[in-house]
Design an enzyme around this catalytic site. Structure first.
Site, PDB file in Angstrom:
ATOM      1  N   HIS C  79       0.834  -1.198   0.000  1.00  8.08           N
ATOM      2  CA  HIS C  79       0.000   0.000   0.000  1.00  8.08           C
ATOM      3  C   HIS C  79       0.872   1.253   0.000  1.00  8.08           C
ATOM      4  N   ASP C 108       6.124  21.741 -26.736  1.00 13.88           N
ATOM      5  CA  ASP C 108       6.078  20.413 -26.130  1.00 13.88           C
ATOM      6  C   ASP C 108       7.170  20.360 -25.077  1.00 13.88           C
ATOM      7  N   TRP C 144       7.203   0.224   3.741  1.00 13.90           N
ATOM      8  CA  TRP C 144       7.677   0.917   2.541  1.00 13.90           C
ATOM      9  C   TRP C 144       9.061   1.515   2.771  1.00 13.90           C
ATOM     10  N   SER C 172      12.902   6.072 -14.071  1.00 13.41           N
ATOM     11  CA  SER C 172      11.806   6.835 -14.676  1.00 13.41           C
ATOM     12  C   SER C 172      11.714   8.235 -14.080  1.00 13.41           C
ATOM     13  N   SER C 173      11.772   8.312 -12.755  1.00 18.89           N
ATOM     14  CA  SER C 173      11.638   9.626 -12.109  1.00 18.89           C
ATOM     15  C   SER C 173      12.781  10.548 -12.483  1.00 18.89           C
ATOM     16  N   HIS C 256      13.216  11.760   3.069  1.00 20.25           N
ATOM     17  CA  HIS C 256      12.603  13.020   3.452  1.00 20.25           C
ATOM     18  C   HIS C 256      12.370  13.949   2.258  1.00 20.25           C
ATOM     19  N   GLU C 258      11.804  13.061  -0.547  1.00 19.23           N
ATOM     20  CA  GLU C 258      10.701  12.400  -1.245  1.00 19.23           C
ATOM     21  C   GLU C 258       9.334  12.924  -0.780  1.00 19.23           C
ATOM     22  N   TYR C 260       8.619  15.793   0.300  1.00 17.13           N
ATOM     23  CA  TYR C 260       8.375  17.136  -0.252  1.00 17.13           C
ATOM     24  C   TYR C 260       8.196  17.092  -1.758  1.00 17.13           C
ATOM     25  N   SER C 271      -1.681  27.413  -5.412  1.00 19.39           N
ATOM     26  CA  SER C 271      -1.407  28.812  -5.723  1.00 19.39           C
ATOM     27  C   SER C 271      -2.037  29.243  -7.049  1.00 19.39           C
ATOM     28  N   HIS C 305      15.175  13.162  11.370  1.00 20.89           N
ATOM     29  CA  HIS C 305      14.049  13.268  12.309  1.00 20.89           C
ATOM     30  C   HIS C 305      13.162  12.023  12.257  1.00 20.89           C
ATOM     31  N   HIS C 306      13.432  11.145  11.307  1.00 15.21           N
ATOM     32  CA  HIS C 306      12.741   9.847  11.310  1.00 15.21           C
ATOM     33  C   HIS C 306      13.488   8.841  12.178  1.00 15.21           C
ATOM     34  N   THR C 331       6.904  27.024   5.185  1.00 12.11           N
ATOM     35  CA  THR C 331       5.587  26.450   4.923  1.00 12.11           C
ATOM     36  C   THR C 331       4.505  27.381   5.443  1.00 12.11           C
ATOM     37  N   LYS C 334       3.772  30.111   3.108  1.00  5.76           N
ATOM     38  CA  LYS C 334       2.859  29.737   2.039  1.00  5.76           C
ATOM     39  C   LYS C 334       1.417  29.809   2.509  1.00  5.76           C
ATOM     40  N   ARG C 453       2.107   1.411  14.981  1.00  8.62           N
ATOM     41  CA  ARG C 453       1.697   1.206  13.601  1.00  8.62           C
ATOM     42  C   ARG C 453       2.198  -0.152  13.112  1.00  8.62           C
TER      43      ARG C 453
HETATM   44  C1  HEA Z   1       0.865   8.327  -0.608  1.00  4.77           C
HETATM   45  C2  HEA Z   1      -0.317   8.353  -0.377  1.00  4.77           C
HETATM   46  C3  HEA Z   1      -1.215   7.504   0.445  1.00  4.77           C
HETATM   47  C4  HEA Z   1      -2.565   7.470   0.276  1.00  4.77           C
HETATM   48  C5  HEA Z   1      -3.362   8.211  -0.788  1.00  4.77           C
HETATM   49  C6  HEA Z   1      -3.066   6.600   1.283  1.00  4.77           C
HETATM   50  C7  HEA Z   1      -4.432   6.315   1.426  1.00  4.77           C
HETATM   51  C8  HEA Z   1      -4.972   5.517   2.435  1.00  4.77           C
HETATM   52  N1  HEA Z   1      -4.285   4.884   3.447  1.00  4.77           N
HETATM   53 FE1  HEA Z   1      -2.258   4.828   3.640  1.00  4.77          FE
HETATM   54  N2  HEA Z   1      -0.253   4.784   3.839  1.00  4.77           N
HETATM   55  C9  HEA Z   1       0.663   5.456   3.062  1.00  4.77           C
HETATM   56  C10 HEA Z   1       0.379   6.351   2.040  1.00  4.77           C
HETATM   57  C11 HEA Z   1      -0.898   6.623   1.565  1.00  4.77           C
HETATM   58  N3  HEA Z   1      -2.056   6.094   2.055  1.00  4.77           N
HETATM   59  C12 HEA Z   1       2.004   5.127   3.475  1.00  4.77           C
HETATM   60  C13 HEA Z   1       3.294   5.660   2.882  1.00  4.77           C
HETATM   61  C14 HEA Z   1       1.868   4.227   4.537  1.00  4.77           C
HETATM   62  C15 HEA Z   1       2.971   3.589   5.359  1.00  4.77           C
HETATM   63  C16 HEA Z   1       3.223   2.199   4.914  1.00  4.77           C
HETATM   64  C17 HEA Z   1       4.170   1.521   5.827  1.00  4.77           C
HETATM   65  O1  HEA Z   1       3.948   1.519   7.047  1.00  4.77           O
HETATM   66  O2  HEA Z   1       5.161   0.998   5.334  1.00  4.77           O
HETATM   67  C18 HEA Z   1       0.437   4.046   4.754  1.00  4.77           C
HETATM   68  C19 HEA Z   1      -0.103   3.245   5.762  1.00  4.77           C
HETATM   69  C20 HEA Z   1      -1.455   3.140   6.035  1.00  4.77           C
HETATM   70  C21 HEA Z   1      -2.010   2.529   7.209  1.00  4.77           C
HETATM   71  C22 HEA Z   1      -1.219   1.965   8.350  1.00  4.77           C
HETATM   72  C23 HEA Z   1      -0.941   0.539   8.140  1.00  4.77           C
HETATM   73  C24 HEA Z   1      -0.112  -0.016   9.236  1.00  4.77           C
HETATM   74  O3  HEA Z   1       0.632   0.721   9.908  1.00  4.77           O
HETATM   75  O4  HEA Z   1      -0.205  -1.233   9.422  1.00  4.77           O
HETATM   76  C25 HEA Z   1      -3.379   2.591   7.089  1.00  4.77           C
HETATM   77  C26 HEA Z   1      -4.335   2.100   8.093  1.00  4.77           C
HETATM   78  O5  HEA Z   1      -5.387   2.524   8.219  1.00  4.77           O
HETATM   79  C27 HEA Z   1      -3.663   3.260   5.857  1.00  4.77           C
HETATM   80  C28 HEA Z   1      -4.938   3.523   5.365  1.00  4.77           C
HETATM   81  C29 HEA Z   1      -5.192   4.254   4.210  1.00  4.77           C
HETATM   82  C30 HEA Z   1      -6.540   4.451   3.690  1.00  4.77           C
HETATM   83  C31 HEA Z   1      -7.793   3.877   4.252  1.00  4.77           C
HETATM   84  C32 HEA Z   1      -6.372   5.241   2.575  1.00  4.77           C
HETATM   85  C33 HEA Z   1      -7.492   5.759   1.699  1.00  4.77           C
HETATM   86  O6  HEA Z   1      -7.346   7.132   1.558  1.00  4.77           O
HETATM   87  C34 HEA Z   1      -7.496   5.073   0.385  1.00  4.77           C
HETATM   88  C35 HEA Z   1      -8.733   5.466  -0.350  1.00  4.77           C
HETATM   89  C36 HEA Z   1      -8.718   5.025  -1.758  1.00  4.77           C
HETATM   90  C37 HEA Z   1      -9.408   3.963  -2.196  1.00  4.77           C
HETATM   91  C38 HEA Z   1     -10.136   3.060  -1.296  1.00  4.77           C
HETATM   92  C39 HEA Z   1      -9.370   3.646  -3.626  1.00  4.77           C
HETATM   93  C40 HEA Z   1     -10.696   3.354  -4.141  1.00  4.77           C
HETATM   94  C41 HEA Z   1     -10.805   1.929  -4.415  1.00  4.77           C
HETATM   95  C42 HEA Z   1     -11.778   1.435  -5.173  1.00  4.77           C
HETATM   96  C43 HEA Z   1     -12.807   2.272  -5.787  1.00  4.77           C
HETATM   97  C44 HEA Z   1     -11.769  -0.013  -5.359  1.00  4.77           C
HETATM   98  C45 HEA Z   1     -12.816  -0.672  -4.520  1.00  4.77           C
HETATM   99  C46 HEA Z   1     -12.358  -0.854  -3.146  1.00  4.77           C
HETATM  100  C47 HEA Z   1     -13.149  -1.029  -2.070  1.00  4.77           C
HETATM  101  C48 HEA Z   1     -14.093  -0.009  -1.525  1.00  4.77           C
HETATM  102  C49 HEA Z   1     -13.078  -2.303  -1.279  1.00  4.77           C
HETATM  103  N4  HEA Z   1      -2.479   3.583   5.237  1.00  4.77           N
HETATM  104  C1  HEA Z   2       3.588  15.212   1.823  1.00  8.94           C
HETATM  105  C2  HEA Z   2       4.264  14.653   2.706  1.00  8.94           C
HETATM  106  C3  HEA Z   2       4.749  15.210   4.000  1.00  8.94           C
HETATM  107  C4  HEA Z   2       4.871  16.520   4.427  1.00  8.94           C
HETATM  108  C5  HEA Z   2       4.579  17.783   3.678  1.00  8.94           C
HETATM  109  C6  HEA Z   2       5.395  16.445   5.769  1.00  8.94           C
HETATM  110  C7  HEA Z   2       5.669  17.578   6.524  1.00  8.94           C
HETATM  111  C8  HEA Z   2       6.323  17.548   7.756  1.00  8.94           C
HETATM  112  N1  HEA Z   2       6.670  16.405   8.465  1.00  8.94           N
HETATM  113 FE1  HEA Z   2       6.246  14.490   7.930  1.00  8.94          FE
HETATM  114  N2  HEA Z   2       6.084  12.580   7.287  1.00  8.94           N
HETATM  115  C9  HEA Z   2       5.597  12.168   6.070  1.00  8.94           C
HETATM  116  C10 HEA Z   2       5.155  12.979   5.049  1.00  8.94           C
HETATM  117  C11 HEA Z   2       5.167  14.370   5.103  1.00  8.94           C
HETATM  118  N3  HEA Z   2       5.544  15.144   6.151  1.00  8.94           N
HETATM  119  C12 HEA Z   2       5.580  10.737   5.990  1.00  8.94           C
HETATM  120  C13 HEA Z   2       5.111   9.893   4.807  1.00  8.94           C
HETATM  121  C14 HEA Z   2       6.082  10.277   7.206  1.00  8.94           C
HETATM  122  C15 HEA Z   2       6.223   8.845   7.701  1.00  8.94           C
HETATM  123  C16 HEA Z   2       7.242   8.048   7.023  1.00  8.94           C
HETATM  124  C17 HEA Z   2       7.251   6.664   7.584  1.00  8.94           C
HETATM  125  O1  HEA Z   2       7.868   6.457   8.633  1.00  8.94           O
HETATM  126  O2  HEA Z   2       6.604   5.780   6.973  1.00  8.94           O
HETATM  127  C18 HEA Z   2       6.407  11.472   7.980  1.00  8.94           C
HETATM  128  C19 HEA Z   2       6.981  11.423   9.255  1.00  8.94           C
HETATM  129  C20 HEA Z   2       7.451  12.531   9.917  1.00  8.94           C
HETATM  130  C21 HEA Z   2       8.303  12.461  11.065  1.00  8.94           C
HETATM  131  C22 HEA Z   2       8.839  11.194  11.739  1.00  8.94           C
HETATM  132  C23 HEA Z   2       7.910  10.696  12.751  1.00  8.94           C
HETATM  133  C24 HEA Z   2       8.334   9.412  13.313  1.00  8.94           C
HETATM  134  O3  HEA Z   2       8.399   8.426  12.579  1.00  8.94           O
HETATM  135  O4  HEA Z   2       8.605   9.382  14.505  1.00  8.94           O
HETATM  136  C25 HEA Z   2       8.549  13.761  11.443  1.00  8.94           C
HETATM  137  C26 HEA Z   2       9.394  14.157  12.599  1.00  8.94           C
HETATM  138  O5  HEA Z   2       9.910  15.194  12.674  1.00  8.94           O
HETATM  139  C27 HEA Z   2       7.866  14.620  10.497  1.00  8.94           C
HETATM  140  C28 HEA Z   2       7.882  16.006  10.533  1.00  8.94           C
HETATM  141  C29 HEA Z   2       7.319  16.824   9.563  1.00  8.94           C
HETATM  142  C30 HEA Z   2       7.385  18.278   9.608  1.00  8.94           C
HETATM  143  C31 HEA Z   2       8.004  19.112  10.685  1.00  8.94           C
HETATM  144  C32 HEA Z   2       6.758  18.720   8.459  1.00  8.94           C
HETATM  145  C33 HEA Z   2       6.625  20.159   8.052  1.00  8.94           C
HETATM  146  O6  HEA Z   2       6.977  20.324   6.701  1.00  8.94           O
HETATM  147  C34 HEA Z   2       5.235  20.706   8.268  1.00  8.94           C
HETATM  148  C35 HEA Z   2       5.210  22.202   8.153  1.00  8.94           C
HETATM  149  C36 HEA Z   2       3.842  22.788   8.175  1.00  8.94           C
HETATM  150  C37 HEA Z   2       3.255  23.427   9.214  1.00  8.94           C
HETATM  151  C38 HEA Z   2       3.935  23.552  10.536  1.00  8.94           C
HETATM  152  C39 HEA Z   2       1.862  23.964   9.105  1.00  8.94           C
HETATM  153  C40 HEA Z   2       1.733  25.323   8.484  1.00  8.94           C
HETATM  154  C41 HEA Z   2       2.527  26.357   9.155  1.00  8.94           C
HETATM  155  C42 HEA Z   2       2.012  27.449   9.775  1.00  8.94           C
HETATM  156  C43 HEA Z   2       0.552  27.751   9.801  1.00  8.94           C
HETATM  157  C44 HEA Z   2       2.995  28.400  10.314  1.00  8.94           C
HETATM  158  C45 HEA Z   2       3.011  28.583  11.770  1.00  8.94           C
HETATM  159  C46 HEA Z   2       3.406  27.365  12.462  1.00  8.94           C
HETATM  160  C47 HEA Z   2       4.254  27.306  13.521  1.00  8.94           C
HETATM  161  C48 HEA Z   2       5.214  28.351  13.886  1.00  8.94           C
HETATM  162  C49 HEA Z   2       4.173  26.120  14.400  1.00  8.94           C
HETATM  163  N4  HEA Z   2       7.205  13.844   9.597  1.00  8.94           N
HETATM  164 CU   LIG Z   3      10.678  13.649   7.077  1.00 10.41          CU
END
Ligand code: HEA
Ligand code: HEA
Ligand SMILES: [Cu+2]
Ligand code: CUA
Lengths: 294, 365, 538
Positions: C79, C108, C144, C172-173, C256, C258, C260, C271, C305-306, C331, C334, C453
């Site tokens: 997933h 293009d 993942w 590809s990317s 990380h 990734e 962003y 925007s 920070h992860h 951020t 923005k 999790r």
């Molecule tokens: C990048 C984008 C992304 C998106 C869009 C989503 C979307 C969703 N995610 Fe996901 N998720 C991740 C990225 C994302 N996730 C990542 C990176 C992890 C971490 C993995 C890891 O731990 O390694 C994670 C992990 C994660 C967990 C934790 C699993 C765990 O720790 O064991 C869960 C649990 O609830 C979850 C739920 C969902 C759900 C319910 C949606 C929903 O928003 C999805 C909704 C969309 C659909 C459902 C599609 C529609 C489908 C159909 C129309 C087909 C018919 C299907 C049926 C209704 C049966 N996700």
């Molecule tokens: C689109 C993807 C996306 C984005 C944009 C972010 C944005 C941020 N993330 Fe997130 N992050 C993930 C995707 C993302 N993250 C994913 C996928 C994981 C889990 C990976 C995994 O383990 O599977 C993760 C996990 C993750 C962790 C690790 C947690 C853990 O495993 O223990 C941390 C820790 O620092 C973190 C921090 C942040 C911070 C500080 C931002 C900042 O960029 C956010 C900044 C934004 C704001 C703060 C709000 C707007 C700001 C204001 C309104 C201004 C005023 C605010 C203040 C002065 C407070 N993220």
């Molecule tokens: Cu990060």
């Protein structure tokens, strides 16, 4: 180069052929590693398809270029493309250099109790952190993967073949620059001689590298010699692979020079390959300093 | 029907603050200075975010409400102001600095393990915890309780479903304890929320953490790093007891271990070995090789009809003692348990191996 | 109109696309390739979403009802991988392909053949990845983030196929990013300066640098896995002087940036949409550009920070905490600029605007939880719990995915020349936005209460919120049927629109025909036109 419209090519088959090729190559490779009988043949087939694709695709590009279809803007696109491609290669090597630095500065010292790892030595009776010689003190160790580690009896002599290779590669950078100058001055015969010199130096480098691998392997420094062996062979191996590619590309350029494809102000093919060669050169300097010397 | 009632009660929980605590909506305050520090930080940052949210979203919703075309609002045309840009760059920086100061203090404090009175070594295995008391010379393994294992598929769950173990870690109250955390195979993470201790267990390295627990009680936690198939099934249970009770417990453990050591010297009968072996097998081996000995190929091979199991005992003892790739080393089990479990494998599942005595294991170590 | 056919050099007689399947396989056209990307991403979203439905179904109540724990781990892993590499990233590349040439006045993309290859590697990579489900030992089940040694010594053979799939995805990317850089820097209308570029173009340009810097590192780390697994190296094995934590450092150096990569283009889209429906120019154009660049720069220096709990020395913890907190500043800039754009506008609330407004709201909530995670000591309690899961779904689903849906609706009229059904789109929006919060909001509570999790089963105190979350999940999943209908219905039966269907919209793309012509700008737009359509002109 004339200033006409930007050339947007018609549809092309090469990419899909390339995708099929690399897929067969990789699937074959994975199966090969798992001991499946057809793995190796699939690898060969996939590789052949990729080569076919490269010849076809690049051949078409060369053709279009020679026929003057490209304007200077297309040329610039190629330049941007090639430079950022090389940058991505730099980052690929950076990952392995990063591993080298990390292991050397952090994980190996930590294993012997430095940093905040006061207690870690409990797990490694009698281990002393000495870079390059991780395995010396612990003969007979098996890695977690079950592979028995190879214990080197001797390390590579920095000032032997590696130093010589450094000189060769640096020299090849110079000869290639001469070739470029000659091309700018439209002196084709000189271009050819300098290019040949560059290729010869590159091939000589590869030859010595193979010889050096032979020595190192015989002395027990192998991929399985722990982190030093791992970083050593992965870095120098990927580098050697890039030199090989570079030498092949230089040969193609040599052929194209002979065919008269390039002019003083239009020779992106030449320049792109030259950039690549210099990049390979610089990587080697990093290798020489951090892998062989320090 | 039951589901429906839980659903409604949960929805009620969402709106009534009273029920919040019961359902565990917020982070625990815990029972150590570290956990309380963390809780305070958490709440501080949370409220700061709430305030910022109110201001930002308040402005946004006001604008959505008041500056809409349907109300006939005409669009203004301003689109730049270096002054406000500077303002909303500086203010957040100041807010962040004020958060960073207490956060730094807390971090420095919790990393300082130098002042500990005693040490516990925790070694993670797929999927159980090994606890060593180096000074007291106590060592045991802690598995998910059988009651939980048996009810995974069933409808009736025991009280602490998935949060109960066979052997609990026992610790004295009001004592600074240093935890040394490591792993024998993949990365695990030893987490007890109430202590504010969560530390990765990395194979080949020893990390440390500390806690001084100031309340007697039972505390539960879980492995918090994906470690394979049964990551969700390796809980932690800690009994924190008075210092006197702790001393008593230590004495009892020590005499029990002495008794086991003594029994290793006698010759065991096949049936004794089989009886003991079955329970050792079910707690330690069945997770991978399964109760029926068939394993989960291709990763976990069967022990039924295995060449090693039906071959010479020395090879069998070797693989169990020292492990191989994903097969863990079981040096930690005592000679009796090992002899028993190896015998059990060699005789059960229609296997045809010889029996093994504790003395054989001892000499193979 | 700019479809004028000036003399085209020989060998280049395209008046339109070829017919049939071969059109799509051979195409070098940015719009065709953009569409391919979008459809591919959508298919992957459905597959990844279906896997998520599996996750939520198993977590509906305590106990293992539907599957074995190992299969649950496969679902979680696949997933995450499919959503990140198959759905979100390709969707943004697809949008970039469609929109960038139109927005900068180019005919293009700069390297059209390579563009084709960037796309046509994807289905093969995705195919290899999905095929692991059918292999002995099952699909990857190590998350993942595929931490070693669970993914090396302890993983099934299918892992090697996963590794090669990642190589292909990375390839590809990287090609896609190179193409976008070359296009933006070299194909811009001669009269368009960098600071005239629309923000979507800016954010994609900056994202490309993140891709080129980060993806090769990912390729490097999976290569190390490959050799550790098959050739006896010891990168991640302490026995040979390596370190499993080193894997995490290299992975997150990619990982990380990734995240962003998945949000910057979303900022760009936002925007565009807010000014259009607020009928007011974007506030603080140049500070938006600088903020994007700052975020990208910072994203390279916060990766650990992860890894606060890996046993990092205090100094490391402090540094990574401070750097992480800093990202809140650009951020925030923005977010404030978006709000200022709305301020004293003349707002209407068509579906793209609804998605965008809820993006601003929900993404910011996800950002706040991110900031909380960034507080190193507090992360002790948050790390690897559902609080993290809640955080990243707020930024990814109601962030990245929201922006993708908003963009699809917003530019659909330009792609098809037709209008989608507005009232259905509104129903769909409210359905989705409510259910997605039922799905993910309770996960904050679960995490704080201590639910880790990546577990297939949980103790009884977590039952209620999991039930709610699962119900929200099914409702949200079902909303995608409606989305599919809305898009297909628009393509088939939509009402024809004018060239600029949104009154307040600015940008060169709106000066093209109602349905954008096959080749965008054969003659570059004039300075006057560029100025009139620029985002910072009044
Ligand atoms: C990048 C984008 C992304 C998106 C869009 C989503 C979307 C969703 N995610 Fe996901 N998720 C991740 C990225 C994302 N996730 C990542 C990176 C992890 C971490 C993995 C890891 O731990 O390694 C994670 C992990 C994660 C967990 C934790 C699993 C765990 O720790 O064991 C869960 C649990 O609830 C979850 C739920 C969902 C759900 C319910 C949606 C929903 O928003 C999805 C909704 C969309 C659909 C459902 C599609 C529609 C489908 C159909 C129309 C087909 C018919 C299907 C049926 C209704 C049966 N996700
Ligand atoms: C689109 C993807 C996306 C984005 C944009 C972010 C944005 C941020 N993330 Fe997130 N992050 C993930 C995707 C993302 N993250 C994913 C996928 C994981 C889990 C990976 C995994 O383990 O599977 C993760 C996990 C993750 C962790 C690790 C947690 C853990 O495993 O223990 C941390 C820790 O620092 C973190 C921090 C942040 C911070 C500080 C931002 C900042 O960029 C956010 C900044 C934004 C704001 C703060 C709000 C707007 C700001 C204001 C309104 C201004 C005023 C605010 C203040 C002065 C407070 N993220
Ligand atoms: Cu990060
Ligand atoms: Cu042990 Cu998770």
């Amino acid at each position: 180069m004339s200033e006409q419209k930007y050339y947007v090519p018609d549809g092309t088959y090469w990419p899909i052929i390339g995708s099929i090729g690399v897929t067969i190559l990789f699937v074959g490779f994975a199966n090969q590693m798992h001991g499946v009988s057809w793995g190796a043949s699939a690898m060969v087939l996939g590789f052949a398809i990729v080569i076919f694709m490269l010849f076809g695709w690049l051949g078409q590009v060369v053709n279009e270029s020679v026929n003057g279809i490209y304007n200077s803007q297309v040329d610039r696109s190629f330049r941007w493309g090639m430079s950022w491609f090389i940058f991505s290669e730099v980052m690929f090597f950076a990952a392995f250099f990063g591993a080298l630095f990390y292991a050397r500065q952090i994980s190996v010292p930590w294993l012997s109790g430095e940093g905040n790892n006061l207690y870690t030595p409990e797990l490694w009776d009698g281990f002393k952190a000495t870079w390059q010689q991780i395995a010396f003190s612990t003969p007979g160790t098996t890695l977690k993967s079950g592979v028995e580690m190879s214990i080197p009896t001797q390390l590579v002599d920095t000032w032997g073949l590696p130093a010589l290779n450094t000189a060769l590669l640096l020299l090849s950078g110079v000869t290639l620059t001469f070739a470029h100058h000659a091309l700018r001055a439209e002196r084709r015969n000189q271009v050819i001689s300098w290019l040949v010199a560059t290729i010869v130096l590159g091939v000589a480098f590869l030859g010595f590298q193979v010889a050096e691998y032979g020595h190192a392997y015989a002395d027990g420094l192998q991929l399985t010699s722990g982190i030093y062996g791992s970083t050593f062979y992965m870095l120098t191996g990927f580098h050697g692979f890039h030199v090989t590619i570079g030498a092949i590309m230089l040969s193609v350029i040599l052929y194209r020079v002979q065919k008269g494809h390039f002019s003083a102000d239009s020779h992106f093919g030449f320049e792109g390959v030259a950039w690549y060669w210099h990049f390979v050169d610089v990587v080697w300097l990093g290798l020489f300093v951090f892998v062989y010397w320090l | 029907m039951k589901r429906l009632t839980t659903l409604t009660s949960a929805l009620v929980a969402l709106v009534s603050t009273n029920v919040f605590a019961e359902y565990g909506l917020n982070m625990t305050e815990g029972v150590t200075s570290v956990s309380r520090n963390i809780y305070d930080l958490h709440m501080m940052v949370f409220w700061v975010c709430v305030v910022i949210a109110v201001v930002v979203f308040g402005t946004m919703f006001y604008s959505i409400f008041a500056h809409r075309q349907s109300k006939g609002h005409q669009a203004a045309n301003f689109h730049e102001s270096t002054k406000v840009e500077l303002l909303w760059t500086t203010i957040p920086i100041l807010i962040l600095v004020s958060m960073a100061i207490p956060a730094s203090k807390a971090l420095i404090d919790l990393e300082d393990t130098s002042k500990a009175d005693m040490t516990i070594k925790i070694t993670a295995h797929q999927w159980k915890w090994q606890y060593d008391y180096p000074k007291e010379n106590i060592s045991f393994i802690s598995n998910l309780a059988q009651s939980s294992k048996d009810s995974i598929k069933g409808d009736k769950k025991p009280e602490h479903y998935l949060l109960e173990v066979d052997n609990r870690l026992v610790l004295p109250v009001d004592t600074s304890i240093r935890f040394l955390v490591t792993s024998n195979d993949v990365i695990h993470n030893w987490w007890v929320p109430d202590f504010g201790v969560k530390q990765d267990a990395n194979p080949g390295f020893i990390n440390d953490a500390w806690a001084k627990i100031d309340k007697i009680g039972t505390y539960r936690g879980q492995c918090a790093e994906l470690c394979g198939k049964d990551h969700g099934f390796m809980p932690i249970v800690v009994d924190v007891v008075s210092k006197e009770d702790y001393a008593k417990w230590v004495a009892k453990q020590q005499s029990a271990q002495a008794a086991v050591a003594a029994s290793a010297n006698k010759i065991w009968s096949k049936s004794e070995l089989m009886a003991k072996g079955e329970s050792v097998y079910n707690t330690n081996c069945a997770a991978c090789h399964q109760k029926n000995g068939l394993g989960l190929p291709p990763v976990f091979p069967p022990v039924k009809d295995s060449k090693i199991v039906n071959g010479p005992a020395s090879e069998h003892i070797k693989i169990v003692l020292h492990g191989k790739a994903a097969m863990p080393a079981f040096k930690i089990l005592n000679d009796v348990d090992l002899a028993a479990v190896i015998t059990y494998e060699r005789v059960a599942f229609e296997n045809t191996g010889s029996i093994v005595q504790p003395a054989d294991v001892k000499s193979a170590r | 109109m700019t479809t004028a056919t000036a003399t085209i050099p020989h060998g280049v007689h395209h008046h339109g696309p070829e017919k049939g399947l071969m059109r799509w396989i051979k195409t070098t056209n940015h719009k065709d390739i953009g569409s391919l990307y979008m459809w591919f991403a959508f298919a992957m979203l459905l597959i990844g979403g279906a896997l998520a439905m599996g996750i939520r179904a198993e977590l509906l109540q305590p106990g293992m009802q539907l599957m074995e724990p190992q299969f649950f781990n496969q679902l979680t892993t696949m997933h995450g991988l499919i959503m990140v590499f198959g759905a979100i990233m390709p969707a943004f590349v697809g949008l970039g392909n469609w929109l960038i040439p139109m927005m900068i006045g180019a005919p293009d993309m700069a390297l059209p053949r390579m563009n084709n290859w960037s796309f046509w590697i994807l289905p093969f990579a995705g195919g290899i990845l999905l095929s692991t489900f059918f292999m002995e030992g099952g699909a990857p089940a190590f998350g993942w983030t595929f931490y070693a040694p669970l993914s090396t010594t302890f993983a099934p053979d299918s892992t090697d196929f996963f590794i090669f799939a990642v190589h292909l995805l990375g390839f590809s990317s990287i090609m896609g990013a190179i193409n976008i850089i070359a296009t933006v820097l070299n194909m811009r209308a001669p009269e368009m300066k960098l600071m005239d570029m629309p923000l979507f173009v800016w954010t994609w340009l900056i994202t490309s640098f993140l891709l080129i810097g980060a993806m090769p590192v990912l390729a490097g780390v999976v290569t190390m896995m490959l050799t550790d697994r098959n050739f006896g190296t010891a990168f991640f094995d302490a026995t040979g002087g390596g370190d499993p934590v080193m894997f995490q450092h290299i992975f997150w150096f990619f990982g990380h940036p990734e995240v962003y990569i998945m949000i910057l283009p979303a900022f760009g889209i936002t925007s565009h949409i807010i000014p259009t429906f607020a009928r007011k120019p974007l506030f603080g154009y140049s500070s938006m550009v600088y903020a994007t660049a700052s975020i990208a720069f910072l994203s390279y220096i916060v990766w650990a920070h992860h890894m606060f709990l890996t046993g990092m020395p205090v100094a490391g913890g402090l540094y990574f905490m401070y750097a992480t907190m800093l990202i809140a500043v650009p951020t925030g800039v923005k977010v404030f600029n978006w709000v200022a754009t709305m301020w004293r506008g003349s707002m209407t609330f068509e579906a793209p605007m609804l998605w965008t407004l809820s993006f601003v709201f929900l993404f910011t909530i996800g950002g706040f939880s991110g900031l909380m995670l960034g507080i190193a000591p507090a992360d002790i309690q948050y790390h690897d719990t559902y609080f993290v899961v809640a955080h990243f779904h707020y930024v990814l689903v109601t962030g990245a995915l929201w922006a993708i849906i908003a963009a699809t609706l917003y530019w659909l009229p330009k792609w098809t020349g037709k209008m989608y059904n507005e009232s259905l789109a509104k129903i769909h929006f409210w359905w989705a936005v409510i259910s997605v919060n039922i799905l993910f909001f309770p996960q904050h509570f679960l995490g704080l209460a201590g639910m880790p999790r990546r577990i297939p089963d949980y103790s009884l105190q977590f039952a209620d919120f999991n039930l709610i979350s699962s119900i929200g999940g099914f409702a949200f999943g079902a909303s995608f049927f409606l989305l599919t209908y809305i898009v297909v219905d628009c393509i088939r039966n939509g009402k024809p629109v004018s060239a600029r269907p949104w009154k307040g919209a600015k940008g060169l793309e709106w000066t093209l025909d109602a349905k954008a012509p096959y080749h965008s700008f054969n003659t570059p737009p004039s300075r006057a036109l560029i100025e009139a359509e620029s985002q910072h002109s009044a």
